[in-house]
Design a protein around this motif. Structure first.
Motif, PDB file in Angstrom:
ATOM      1  N   THR A  36      88.711  50.571 -38.575  1.00 39.24           N
ATOM      2  CA  THR A  36      87.734  49.485 -38.685  1.00 39.24           C
ATOM      3  C   THR A  36      87.083  49.191 -37.334  1.00 39.24           C
ATOM      4  N   GLU A  37      87.901  49.041 -36.313  1.00 41.92           N
ATOM      5  CA  GLU A  37      87.343  48.545 -35.043  1.00 41.92           C
ATOM      6  C   GLU A  37      86.543  49.606 -34.306  1.00 41.92           C
ATOM      7  N   ILE A  38      86.962  50.867 -34.375  1.00 39.57           N
ATOM      8  CA  ILE A  38      86.146  51.907 -33.736  1.00 39.57           C
ATOM      9  C   ILE A  38      84.829  52.073 -34.494  1.00 39.57           C
ATOM     10  N   GLU A  39      84.866  51.892 -35.801  1.00 34.37           N
ATOM     11  CA  GLU A  39      83.602  51.908 -36.551  1.00 34.37           C
ATOM     12  C   GLU A  39      82.697  50.757 -36.117  1.00 34.37           C
ATOM     13  N   GLU A  40      83.269  49.576 -35.966  1.00 35.79           N
ATOM     14  CA  GLU A  40      82.452  48.443 -35.504  1.00 35.79           C
ATOM     15  C   GLU A  40      81.783  48.765 -34.171  1.00 35.79           C
ATOM     16  N   VAL A  41      82.540  49.391 -33.283  1.00 37.09           N
ATOM     17  CA  VAL A  41      82.002  49.687 -31.949  1.00 37.09           C
ATOM     18  C   VAL A  41      80.909  50.757 -32.026  1.00 37.09           C
ATOM     19  N   VAL A  42      81.189  51.879 -32.680  1.00 36.06           N
ATOM     20  CA  VAL A  42      80.201  52.974 -32.613  1.00 36.06           C
ATOM     21  C   VAL A  42      78.957  52.664 -33.437  1.00 36.06           C
ATOM     22  N   VAL A  43      79.106  51.883 -34.499  1.00 38.63           N
ATOM     23  CA  VAL A  43      77.920  51.494 -35.254  1.00 38.63           C
ATOM     24  C   VAL A  43      77.072  50.521 -34.443  1.00 38.63           C
ATOM     25  N   ASP A  44      77.729  49.736 -33.602  1.00 35.23           N
ATOM     26  CA  ASP A  44      76.957  48.867 -32.712  1.00 35.23           C
ATOM     27  C   ASP A  44      76.313  49.684 -31.586  1.00 35.23           C
ATOM     28  N   TRP A  45      77.012  50.696 -31.106  1.00 35.75           N
ATOM     29  CA  TRP A  45      76.386  51.610 -30.135  1.00 35.75           C
ATOM     30  C   TRP A  45      75.113  52.227 -30.736  1.00 35.75           C
ATOM     31  N   LEU A  46      75.235  52.669 -31.952  1.00 33.33           N
ATOM     32  CA  LEU A  46      74.101  53.317 -32.618  1.00 33.33           C
ATOM     33  C   LEU A  46      72.927  52.334 -32.751  1.00 33.33           C
ATOM     34  N   ARG A  47      73.246  51.099 -33.099  1.00 36.55           N
ATOM     35  CA  ARG A  47      72.210  50.059 -33.157  1.00 36.55           C
ATOM     36  C   ARG A  47      71.453  49.977 -31.828  1.00 36.55           C
ATOM     37  N   GLN A  48      72.172  49.946 -30.732  1.00 33.76           N
ATOM     38  CA  GLN A  48      71.534  49.885 -29.416  1.00 33.76           C
ATOM     39  C   GLN A  48      70.715  51.141 -29.142  1.00 33.76           C
ATOM     40  N   MET A  49      71.233  52.288 -29.559  1.00 31.82           N
ATOM     41  CA  MET A  49      70.557  53.561 -29.298  1.00 31.82           C
ATOM     42  C   MET A  49      69.181  53.634 -29.937  1.00 31.82           C
ATOM     43  N   VAL A  50      69.033  53.017 -31.116  1.00 35.08           N
ATOM     44  CA  VAL A  50      67.739  53.098 -31.812  1.00 35.08           C
ATOM     45  C   VAL A  50      66.898  51.850 -31.578  1.00 35.08           C
ATOM     46  N   GLY A  51      67.354  50.966 -30.676  1.00 37.60           N
ATOM     47  CA  GLY A  51      66.521  49.849 -30.262  1.00 37.60           C
ATOM     48  C   GLY A  51      66.473  48.678 -31.222  1.00 37.60           C
ATOM     49  N   LEU A  52      67.492  48.518 -32.039  1.00 38.79           N
ATOM     50  CA  LEU A  52      67.534  47.362 -32.939  1.00 38.79           C
ATOM     51  C   LEU A  52      68.180  46.175 -32.222  1.00 38.79           C
ATOM     52  N   SER A  53      67.754  44.974 -32.575  1.00 36.46           N
ATOM     53  CA  SER A  53      68.315  43.767 -31.965  1.00 36.46           C
ATOM     54  C   SER A  53      69.736  43.529 -32.466  1.00 36.46           C
ATOM     55  N   ASP A  54      70.416  42.613 -31.794  1.00 37.74           N
ATOM     56  CA  ASP A  54      71.802  42.353 -32.221  1.00 37.74           C
ATOM     57  C   ASP A  54      71.881  41.429 -33.436  1.00 37.74           C
ATOM     58  N   ALA A  55      70.741  41.172 -34.068  1.00 40.81           N
ATOM     59  CA  ALA A  55      70.780  40.453 -35.346  1.00 40.81           C
ATOM     60  C   ALA A  55      71.278  41.356 -36.476  1.00 40.81           C
ATOM     61  N   TRP A  56      71.410  42.629 -36.199  1.00 40.24           N
ATOM     62  CA  TRP A  56      71.832  43.583 -37.226  1.00 40.24           C
ATOM     63  C   TRP A  56      73.325  43.877 -37.138  1.00 40.24           C
ATOM     64  N   THR A  57      73.962  43.972 -38.299  1.00 39.62           N
ATOM     65  CA  THR A  57      75.367  44.371 -38.389  1.00 39.62           C
ATOM     66  C   THR A  57      75.442  45.634 -39.234  1.00 39.62           C
ATOM     67  N   GLY A  58      76.193  46.624 -38.746  1.00 41.68           N
ATOM     68  CA  GLY A  58      76.206  47.920 -39.416  1.00 41.68           C
ATOM     69  C   GLY A  58      77.539  48.272 -40.025  1.00 41.68           C
ATOM     70  N   VAL A  59      77.491  49.194 -40.959  1.00 42.37           N
ATOM     71  CA  VAL A  59      78.695  49.728 -41.591  1.00 42.37           C
ATOM     72  C   VAL A  59      78.371  51.143 -42.062  1.00 42.37           C
ATOM     73  N   ILE A  60      79.359  52.020 -41.996  1.00 43.07           N
ATOM     74  CA  ILE A  60      79.136  53.408 -42.395  1.00 43.07           C
ATOM     75  C   ILE A  60      79.243  53.544 -43.906  1.00 43.07           C
ATOM     76  N   GLN A  61      78.294  54.250 -44.498  1.00 43.29           N
ATOM     77  CA  GLN A  61      78.323  54.595 -45.916  1.00 43.29           C
ATOM     78  C   GLN A  61      78.266  56.120 -46.018  1.00 43.29           C
ATOM     79  N   ASP A  62      78.416  56.649 -47.232  1.00 44.67           N
ATOM     80  CA  ASP A  62      78.378  58.108 -47.330  1.00 44.67           C
ATOM     81  C   ASP A  62      76.970  58.654 -47.148  1.00 44.67           C
ATOM     82  N   THR A  63      76.032  58.124 -47.904  1.00 44.69           N
ATOM     83  CA  THR A  63      74.681  58.693 -47.897  1.00 44.69           C
ATOM     84  C   THR A  63      73.643  57.585 -48.002  1.00 44.69           C
ATOM     85  N   ALA A  64      72.408  57.952 -47.711  1.00 40.52           N
ATOM     86  CA  ALA A  64      71.313  56.992 -47.827  1.00 40.52           C
ATOM     87  C   ALA A  64      71.087  56.589 -49.283  1.00 40.52           C
ATOM     88  N   SER A  65      71.326  57.518 -50.216  1.00 41.50           N
ATOM     89  CA  SER A  65      71.159  57.161 -51.632  1.00 41.50           C
ATOM     90  C   SER A  65      72.069  56.004 -52.009  1.00 41.50           C
TER      91      SER A  65
END
Lengths: 473, 473
Positions: A116-145
């Motif tokens: 859980t916690e490493i996912e929280e960290v790397v998904v937040d890293w990814l948010r920063q990488m693509v220039g999204l503000s910290d108003a976004w919270t991320g979670v890993i899913q299998d696919t875009a569908s």
């Protein structure tokens, strides 16, 4: 206990399999990109019933060679130009190996806090990488569908106010909107979520194949007048066919005015946003309610790893959450239990492979690779525009080049037939793999550049192969 | 290109990681089963921003040791008695490694024929292993939750006759039925599929905690009289809390009479059916429309690998299928394109790990392991029944034993508090991991036996730990 593979055999086979994978990657360029087997050929190689007795582990690599390899289409091949890239770098493979070896199931924080916690960290890293503000919270899913289905269900529940009767509440029907070039997963999600296919509005696109805001506004007004309830818009950043970009800002004016959910499908283009100069393409993104981007496309992370971002995770949890007695843990309330952020209950430790890729490559190298691919696409488009009898048939916003061979002596439908024949010829030869598609009912050749090992030389070879095929078929 | 991990480094790191996994498995018994970290502890170890520059691959194993291992709850530990087993044998790990190394995306037959055809073969092997007739066609999904959602969507569309307006068609509302002991995924699927939580009927259970057919019949009649449309029943073979078995035959009498869909959730118990003497437990299974069983539970295949079987794959394809131009291939019509059998579009080559496990172990060894676990559960239940102050509180149909410490000097709610304290004490000590749950509102201790390496000695040690904890807390 019965005899199964022991640690010593696992070490031997594991080393051999690692070496086999390295050898495969190093020699992949010599293999046909698209598998050349016929339907049923692989199936016929296997027995019709399972082995009653085991002991076959020593043959695993021989089985891979004999029964699997002929039936593999090589997505990591430098001449893979089909669909969208879905590569797995060496670091990602090690991440998947570590995930399998740890063998944890991270449905709840307690069932492996690191998952859980490493996912929280790397998904937040990814948010920063693509220039999204910290108003976004991320979670890993299998696919875009799946992420888009989840987004439309979240939209539905917000419009319905979690009505106990769900969609069967009898008031005005909820309607979903997307452009005519939106991915098939939007149509599928609308059906799966129960809206009904009659409640998906397909909005016309402009000359750049982007959703027309005026047409969207008209469709919403028409539905409101008919007593229906506009629920959600799915905007696309980088459509599948031509990587067109819907105007998010203009769409957000409408979704905000009408209290609708705005979901952005940036499955492919999300990776481009690590390059700041691409970010104008999704201008307005901060006004969306949810978005999905796929590190398993173009970022070098092995399939499957989609990142879903939302602005109101509590709403997501209310939609997806359950709380049976057997899942309660002592840490509930202090932690994220990602089982309540997704459709499945169980979850793998997918974050490992994204983490490993970032540790190995760093953001700068990913940026460099994205820019390489953008430049290769522009180079190819320039070559094709300069060639007689060839056309680039859609703007090249990113790394996908849609082309068409248009010999002066042919008219439709012969031109379409010729283009389809060119695609089948190239794919059948095995030197490259591209996707035949349709644009406004006409056959085109869709070239998606972005495999990890695709360099200019491979793009140039494809251009040579296209001209040769056009002269042959 | 920028420098990322090369083949030589991949070989070195891959060998080291294989050795690390073998060492972990061999020494796992010395580690705490449940991670002992506090919330936030792992997250705090990682930087808040991603690395700008790479080169960190050489440290991957050091990172696993330092940042990951303290936050791992060991699902493969021989003293893992929580939830349901979700193990990954060595053969399964190699299957996942091969999957990652091949790096293919099997959405369509053409995008890697082996991924489709080997899946067709091993899923049919699995069908034979559990004694299902060849009227069933299978496909791999991620989890039982997703498979059950898919089943309820298939049920919904059959009842609606694929009405263009979906659930928003305005006729009598569709209703879903399941026992009060059904898994939380049924409630979740009913909500996600748009039925609305008010259209899930929770049917009472009998003394064995199996769905009462008379109560189901009454609920259906009541809904019919109210103008509603009974749509689907989810029967459970092996409930999560107590592994109770709903009477499929009696339920099928009703679903057939009323034209309803019958879905069987055999996520856990499916593996038991490799042992013929267990098959009476799901008598009537051939009358169901769909079922799900999880090789990633109890069969030794790593998470995630659920097998979904249905009797009418064409209906499934009509529900899940799409046909955009960019996904059409030359082989359509001759082959299965599994993208049209599931919610996501893309798919991993999951069949490899099931295939590898079967080649390594054979069916006979799996049968032997299942019988070992069934016997261990009966042994533990016998010990507990014979002990003063302890009760077995539900029938032990398979490998799950639900128990309760009932000291003569305590009454509710003190007994429940004591049992919860026992669970937290044992899990907190790290020697074993079990699930505290509720049965009829009272706290119980739920012991699920079935990890690959769990032998009688581990079960006996747990029983000792339970008595010691009862004397301590």
């Amino acid at each position: 206990m019965v005899a199964v593979m022991d640690a010593e055999q696992f070490r031997q086979l594991g080393h051999a399999l690692v070496d086999w994978i390295a050898e495969l990657r190093e020699t992949m360029e010599t293999l046909p990109v698209m598998s050349q087997v016929r339907p049923g050929e692989i199936r016929a190689r296997l027995p019709v019933s399972p082995p009653e007795h085991g002991g076959g582990a020593g043959d695993l690599i021989a089985r891979l060679e004999a029964d699997v390899m002929p039936g593999i289409t090589h997505w990591n091949h430098p001449s893979f130009f089909a669909y969208f890239p879905s590569n797995s770098s060496y670091a990602s493979i090690l991440g998947d190996l570590a995930c399998a070896g740890l063998g944890v199931q991270g449905m709840s924080w307690q069932t492996s806090p690191a998952a859980t916690e490493i996912e929280e960290v790397v998904v937040d890293w990814l948010r920063q990488m693509v220039g999204l503000s910290d108003a976004w919270t991320g979670v890993i899913q299998d696919t875009a569908s799946t992420a888009t289905l989840g987004a439309l269900i979240c939209a539905r529940e917000r419009t319905l106010g979690f009505a106990p009767k769900g969609l069967q509440q009898g008031d005005g029907a909820l309607v979903v909107y997307a452009s005519s070039d939106a991915h098939s997963s939007v149509d599928k999600a609308t059906r799966l979520a129960g809206f009904g296919r009659a409640h998906l509005r397909t909005i016309a696109t402009d000359a750049r194949r982007a959703l027309r805001v005026d047409a969207l506004a008209a469709a919403i007004e028409h539905d409101l007048a008919a007593g229906l309830r506009p629920c959600a818009v799915v905007a696309t950043s980088g459509t599948t066919n031509t990587t067109a970009f819907d105007p998010i800002d203009g769409i957000a004016d409408l979704t905000e005015r009408h209290g609708m959910w705005l979901h952005v499908d940036a499955a492919m283009a999300g990776t481009a946003m690590v390059v700041p100069e691409c970010r104008t393409l999704w201008h307005g993104i901060e006004r969306a309610d949810s978005l999905v981007l796929n590190p398993h496309k173009w970022m070098g992370v092995g399939f499957d790893l989609s990142a879903y971002y939302c602005r109101d995770p509590q709403h997501l949890i209310r939609v997806m959450g359950t709380n049976p007695a057997f899942l309660r843990t002592a840490q509930d309330g202090q932690v994220s239990n990602f089982r309540d952020w997704q459709i499945p209950l169980g979850r793998r430790f997918r974050a490992l492979k994204l983490w490993f890729v970032l540790l190995d490559e760093g953001v700068a190298a990913i940026r460099t690779r994205v820019r390489r691919d953008l430049e290769n696409a522009q180079w190819l488009a320039g070559e094709i525009k300069a060639a007689p009898d060839w056309q680039v048939v859609a703007p090249v916003a990113l790394q996908t080049v849609c082309v068409r061979h248009v010999p002066v002596d042919l008219v439709e439908p012969a031109i379409s037939a010729k283009n389809l024949a060119i695609a089948h010829h190239i794919n059948g030869m095995g030197h490259a793999y591209l996707t035949p598609s349709l644009l406004d009912g006409r056959q085109i050749l869709r070239i998606s550049i972005g495999a990890e090992r695709t360099e200019r030389v491979h793009v140039a070879a494809l251009w040579g192969a296209l001209r040769a095929a056009a002269a042959t078929v």
